[in-house]
Enzyme design. Structure first.
Site, PDB file in Angstrom:
ATOM      1  N   SER A  89       0.833  -1.184   0.000  1.00 34.07           N
ATOM      2  CA  SER A  89       0.000   0.000   0.000  1.00 34.07           C
ATOM      3  C   SER A  89       0.881   1.252   0.000  1.00 34.07           C
ATOM      4  O   SER A  89       1.815   1.352  -0.786  1.00 34.07           O
ATOM      5  CB  SER A  89      -0.954  -0.067   1.192  1.00 34.07           C
ATOM      6  OG  SER A  89      -1.952   0.919   1.129  1.00 34.07           O
ATOM      7  N   HIS A 112      -1.925  -1.021  -4.706  1.00 40.56           N
ATOM      8  CA  HIS A 112      -3.373  -1.118  -4.887  1.00 40.56           C
ATOM      9  C   HIS A 112      -3.981   0.285  -4.853  1.00 40.56           C
ATOM     10  O   HIS A 112      -3.322   1.260  -4.498  1.00 40.56           O
ATOM     11  CB  HIS A 112      -4.026  -2.030  -3.835  1.00 40.56           C
ATOM     12  CG  HIS A 112      -4.068  -1.465  -2.446  1.00 40.56           C
ATOM     13  ND1 HIS A 112      -4.916  -1.942  -1.465  1.00 40.56           N
ATOM     14  CD2 HIS A 112      -3.353  -0.480  -1.847  1.00 40.56           C
ATOM     15  CE1 HIS A 112      -4.730  -1.271  -0.349  1.00 40.56           C
ATOM     16  NE2 HIS A 112      -3.792  -0.373  -0.547  1.00 40.56           N
TER      17      HIS A 112
END
Length: 255
Positions: A89, A112
């Site tokens: 992330s 993501h």
């Protein structure tokens, strides 16, 4: 208890001597509104020629992560990133701050789309969706600047939640090399890979599909002007915005 207000134990910075310093991020990043202000303040105080940035983190706050990334990128020191176990992330964005990025053996990196929570009416929800698209485009621009390709290429990978093994990260251009195994010294921080990864679509590279290859040519990136990708089967968000504007105009027209 780990999310107590004001906690700053998710990072530490120490002077290694001989003109070098070490920044260790081994936890969630500024998690749930707990800011990275202290970390950035300490970064600015580092007077060293070289900074070793060690990361083992599942991610955290988007805006805190971007602030840390920019602070490291603008620092006068040469920054070498070491992904010791996982950079997922927004932690993967901070990893991109390194002038050199080194993946430890068996480490992994994940990209993501940004996510968030919103409570409110339909307008609030649309504003949140638009904000997340803008921030995800911004994050995609960081990967594109480092590894080549376009914002749209990286948004496609982000929407799919793409996990990279150490070798795959190097192949994709997100890292420069995989470190050779070495014996752990007494002063090395232990790798804690006990994160609860159930918040993600996949719980690690071993259960995620292989990354989709994209063009590796460096590209000039303008995250503001970059078009937002449209998922197959979904309407173009620009058309939806136009329809919503027309409907709002009709409802508010006194005639």
């Amino acid at each position: 208890a780990r999310l107590r207000q004001g906690r700053n134990d998710w990072y530490n910075i120490k002077n290694l001597g001989n003109g070098s310093a070490e920044v260790v991020i081994y936890d969630e990043i500024g998690y749930w509104g707990i800011t990275a202000q202290d970390l950035i303040g300490e970064l600015k105080e580092i007077d060293a020629d070289e900074i070793t940035l060690r990361i083992n983190s599942p991610g955290g706050e988007i805006f805190d992560g971007i602030a840390i990334y920019n602070c490291l990128r603008s620092h006068a020191a040469k920054v070498t990133t070491h992904v010791d176990s996982i950079a997922a992330s927004i932690a993967s964005v901070i990893a991109m701050a390194g002038d050199k990025i080194v993946m430890a053996p068996h480490s992994q990196l994940m990209v993501h789309d940004g996510s968030g929570l919103c409570i409110g009416n339909a307008v609030d929800m649309r504003e949140m969706a638009e904000m997340l698209d803008r921030q995800s485009n911004n994050i995609a621009a960081v990967y594109a600047e480092r590894a080549g390709g376009t914002v749209a290429d990286w948004r496609e990978r982000m929407l799919a939640e793409t996990w990279f093994s150490a070798d795959e990260a190097v192949e994709a251009g997100l890292a420069d090399e995989v470190a050779k195994p070495k014996r752990q010294g007494d002063d090395d921080p232990p790798a804690d890979d006990s994160w609860d990864l159930s918040i993600f679509r996949y719980s690690g590279r071993e259960v995620a599909p292989a990354p989709v290859a994209v063009a590796a040519e460096p590209a000039a990136v303008d995250p503001v002007a970059a078009p937002e990708p449209v998922e197959p089967g979904n309407p173009d968000p620009r058309e939806v915005a136009d329809e919503w504007a027309n409907l709002t105009e009709q409802l508010t027209d006194p005639a």
